[in-house]
Design an enzyme around this catalytic site. Structure first.
Site, PDB file in Angstrom:
ATOM      1  N   SER A  27     -11.915  83.765  14.428  1.00 22.96           N
ATOM      2  CA  SER A  27     -12.722  82.805  13.661  1.00 22.96           C
ATOM      3  C   SER A  27     -13.250  83.498  12.414  1.00 22.96           C
ATOM      4  CB  SER A  27     -13.913  82.287  14.482  1.00 22.96           C
ATOM      5  OG  SER A  27     -13.492  81.508  15.574  1.00 22.96           O
TER       6      SER A  27
ATOM      7  N   ASP B 186     -12.871  78.154  11.720  1.00 21.07           N
ATOM      8  CA  ASP B 186     -13.036  78.504  10.313  1.00 21.07           C
ATOM      9  C   ASP B 186     -14.014  77.506   9.694  1.00 21.07           C
ATOM     10  OD1 ASP B 186     -11.058  80.293  10.977  1.00 21.07           O
ATOM     11  OD2 ASP B 186      -9.451  79.119  10.085  1.00 21.07           O
TER      12      ASP B 186
ATOM     13  N   SER C 106      -8.619  79.287  15.864  1.00 17.78           N
ATOM     14  CA  SER C 106      -9.553  79.911  14.939  1.00 17.78           C
ATOM     15  C   SER C 106     -10.616  78.920  14.495  1.00 17.78           C
ATOM     16  CB  SER C 106      -8.800  80.431  13.705  1.00 17.78           C
ATOM     17  OG  SER C 106      -9.643  81.216  12.889  1.00 17.78           O
TER      18      SER C 106
END
Length: 398
Positions: A276, A316, A314
């Site tokens: 992340s 983000d 992830s």
């Protein structure tokens, strides 16, 4: 016992907070090399510090927790974690909200308080960053910090919706040991400072991995020229995303050319982008909420320059705020505002892309090799190999 490292050495004071040994520093942070020091080229002109604190009023504080080694004992360690605090208007951040906007490029992560940021257009208080399983305690600690300091104002709100974000440090840290405590969040806020920002394996970024190398906290800034308004844009990242194969620096796929052990070798998720990144963008350009959401989206392009594909695993998530228009959230009067025309905003977009790209690389350059639970070892990005690769492609500035 946890060794809590509150950066700003060398003048150290020993004390105890909640039974935890605290190493508190009073002077400037230790000097670590940054990407530009190694000759890595970037677009745009940085501010004097090349940091988010180039935006006047912005402060940054860290609490770094490092203790133990060897076999994982849940609740005991090893511990490689912490908390980072970004205060938009310094210690007045709680009473003087800033216009803000947020954006999720991929939502496998958490940033609390964003529904109210979206609804109100304001960020009230700090942005806190920690590990995935400590979001709750840090969020509650911010509320408690406000109550302890007589906030919210007894004549106004009696509630608070703090913004707290996370990335996962469970490869190096005893993440289910819940070692981050309220006092660690308090200290990150109370010791937040201007000037140079500590980078690498500090604060919330202590236990992070980025593009197959040690990650953590990084920052950068851009100063626009007078024709573009002379505004400053600053970025701070907590990076824990990506794969080595995708890593690009200065446009070169350096990750494919560096010979190093992958930290996840032998795992079924070796080639997955399962980390992340949290990105905080600050500016003194007079932008209002919808423009700041546009600014937060541009972070994605900076990530792309460094090779991110924003994988399924992830988280983000980005937030942008403006320190212009102080007093804009006054509850009892009509407020006159300044707003940069949309036709004049492109240089601010470009600065955000450029500073994001550099902040991530600064985090990786500053981070040092770390060994954590079960002797998991994450190697630092090797400076000598990086320089050799960039030289081969005629990309070094020195």
């Amino acid at each position: 016992m946890i060794r809590s490292i509150y950066s700003r050495v060398p003048a150290l004071l020993l004390c105890f907070i909640g039974g935890v040994t605290v190493v508190s520093a009073q002077e400037k942070p230790p000097v670590k090399p940054r990407a530009r020091d190694l000759g890595v080229p970037f677009d745009g002109a940085p501010g004097p510090l090349n940091a988010i604190t180039d935006v006047p009023g912005v402060l940054v504080g860290h609490t770094t927790l490092i203790s133990g080694e060897g076999k994982l004992q849940v609740g005991k360690g090893p511990i490689r974690t912490g908390v980072t605090a970004v205060l938009p208007r310094g210690k007045d951040s709680m009473n003087n909200p800033v216009f803000a906007g947020w954006w999720s490029l991929n939502g496998n992560g958490e940033m609390t308080g964003t529904t109210w940021v979206e609804e109100s257009g304001f960020l009230e208080g700090p942005v806190m960053i920690t590990n995935t399983h400590s979001v709750g305690v840090v969020r509650d600690a911010v509320v408690q910090w406000r109550v302890n300091h007589g906030q919210p104002d007894p004549t106004g709100y009696w509630w608070s919706l703090p913004v707290v974000a996370e990335t996962w440090d469970g490869w190096l840290n005893d993440i289910n040991g819940f070692h981050v405590k309220p006092e660690h969040a308090f200290h990150a806020i109370d010791t937040a400072h201007n000037g140079a920002v500590e980078e690498g394996a500090v604060g919330g970024g202590t236990g992070m991995v980025c593009n197959g190398f040690k990650g953590g906290i990084g920052t950068s800034s851009r100063k626009l020229d007078a024709k573009a308004g002379g505004y400053t844009v600053g970025v701070l990242v907590q990076c824990n995303y990506g794969t080595r194969n995708n890593l690009r620096i200065a446009g070169i796929p350096v990750g494919r050319e560096i010979d190093a052990d992958d930290p996840y070798a032998g795992t079924p998720f070796l080639n997955d982008d399962h980390g992340s990144i949290i990105v905080v963008v600050a500016t003194d350009a007079p932008l209002v909420a919808h423009q700041l959401k546009r600014l937060a989206r541009r972070v994605s392009l900076g990530l792309g320059r460094d090779g991110s594909v924003s994988g399924n695993g992830s988280g983000d998530i980005f937030i942008a705020f403006s320190t212009a228009n102080p007093g804009a959230a006054a509850p009892d009067k009509v407020v006159d505002l300044k707003m940069l025309p949309n036709d004049k905003i492109e240089p601010v977009f470009a600065a955000t892309v450029q500073a994001t790209e550099e902040a991530i690389i600064n985090a990786m350059i500053a981070a040092e090799t770390m060994t954590g639970i079960e002797n998991h070892r994450v190697r630092a990005l090797p400076h000598d190999q990086l320089r050799a690769i960039l030289k081969k492609y005629s990309r070094l500035t020195q």
